[in-house]
Write an enzyme that holds these catalytic residues in place. Sequence first.
Site, PDB file in Angstrom:
ATOM      1  N   ARG A 150       0.844  -1.194   0.000  1.00 42.25           N
ATOM      2  CA  ARG A 150       0.000   0.000   0.000  1.00 42.25           C
ATOM      3  C   ARG A 150       0.880   1.245   0.000  1.00 42.25           C
ATOM      4  NH1 ARG A 150      -1.812  -3.591   4.004  1.00 42.25           N
ATOM      5  NH2 ARG A 150      -3.913  -4.441   3.654  1.00 42.25           N
ATOM      6  N   LYS A 174      -1.198  -2.383   8.240  1.00 39.60           N
ATOM      7  CA  LYS A 174      -2.335  -1.917   9.023  1.00 39.60           C
ATOM      8  C   LYS A 174      -2.316  -2.533  10.414  1.00 39.60           C
ATOM      9  CE  LYS A 174      -5.741  -0.926   5.404  1.00 39.60           C
ATOM     10  NZ  LYS A 174      -7.078  -1.277   4.887  1.00 39.60           N
ATOM     11  N   HIS A 246      -3.425   2.296  -5.753  1.00 40.56           N
ATOM     12  CA  HIS A 246      -3.963   0.961  -5.480  1.00 40.56           C
ATOM     13  C   HIS A 246      -4.071   0.130  -6.756  1.00 40.56           C
ATOM     14  CE1 HIS A 246      -4.890  -0.258  -1.465  1.00 40.56           C
ATOM     15  NE2 HIS A 246      -5.858  -1.058  -1.860  1.00 40.56           N
ATOM     16  N   ARG A 249      -1.216  -2.080  -6.899  1.00 40.11           N
ATOM     17  CA  ARG A 249      -1.400  -3.200  -5.961  1.00 40.11           C
ATOM     18  C   ARG A 249      -2.316  -4.263  -6.593  1.00 40.11           C
ATOM     19  NH1 ARG A 249      -1.181  -4.566  -0.448  1.00 40.11           N
ATOM     20  NH2 ARG A 249      -3.133  -5.190   0.559  1.00 40.11           N
ATOM     21  N   HIS A 272      -3.240  -9.270   3.666  1.00 45.97           N
ATOM     22  CA  HIS A 272      -4.670  -9.381   3.955  1.00 45.97           C
ATOM     23  C   HIS A 272      -4.880 -10.272   5.173  1.00 45.97           C
ATOM     24  CE1 HIS A 272      -6.080  -8.378  -0.419  1.00 45.97           C
ATOM     25  NE2 HIS A 272      -5.899  -7.309   0.316  1.00 45.97           N
ATOM     26  N   TYR A 281      -9.619 -11.141  -6.484  1.00 50.48           N
ATOM     27  CA  TYR A 281      -8.735 -11.192  -7.646  1.00 50.48           C
ATOM     28  C   TYR A 281      -8.966 -12.425  -8.505  1.00 50.48           C
ATOM     29  CZ  TYR A 281      -6.420  -7.340  -5.346  1.00 50.48           C
ATOM     30  OH  TYR A 281      -6.168  -6.130  -4.752  1.00 50.48           O
TER      31      TYR A 281
END
Length: 300
Positions: A150, A174, A246, A249, A272, A281
């Site tokens: 990110r 995150k 993004h 990404r 994730h 995806y």
Amino acid sequence: MQVGKHEALKLFIEYMQIEKNYSQATIEQYHHDITSFFMFMAEQAIPSLAEVQYGDVRIFLTRMYDKKLARRTAASKISCLRSFYRFLVREKLVDENPFALVSLPKAEKRLPEFFYEQELELLFDACETETPLGKRNKALLELLYGTGIRVSECCKIRLSDLDFFLSTVLVHGKGHKERYVPFGSFAHDELQTYIQSARNELLGDKEDHGYLFVNFRGGPLTARGVRGILNKMFENSSLQGKIHPHKLRHTFATHLLNNGADMRTVQELLGHAFLSSTQIYTHVTNEHLRRTYMSTHPRA
């Protein structure tokens, strides 16, 4: 215990920071959504959080519908306010959660946008590498595409996070989660070129802050700065449409899956928490397969 709505919000923010360990971006979004609801309360002359009823919530939903907010945005706001009231009930600041019975609007299933490999080559070819800024920009593009990180994670990278012997970078993700992500030979070479022949020149006479990417003033590069760099690159290329960080990404994940990577590996590389976040995806790759089939098979 009776507290004002702004005091309640302050307590909730502290709870998210200390107990939930949410990122600053998430906290700012929650703050914005809750403050917007406070404005709605003022318009409706609702004096306190405890006096918000389910009927008021329905009016709030209607207002969002009238503003033509995307379903994903509306769902995010409702989820935020439901969490806020859940906290207030837990702390005995209100008796009931008026958002508890509200169903979240189903978000549109939009497939992530990505670059085809030929398109990406045009973007790389548009990079000039004669100036210090050009060397930085090429290294930035190679790292974003080569790792799928990110933009917020990219801006946090320090020189000490890079391991050129193993070609890995320590990524601070995150919720203060960390992961090691490998990068390829193209990113390896461009990063070394940037660090050895451009970074110090961009720093100038400023004290070294340790961050990998430096802006033209010598300070750490910000997420907004990255978006500006990518937009400029895109304008200089022959590509059509739009670019956002993004998208690189999404491209990283899509290209890995198209070339045979397994879902769990891609999940780990992207950072994730849930496999369901990565599974979007597969829809992209399936659509890619379908289009290839339809355009190449004699009986399609």
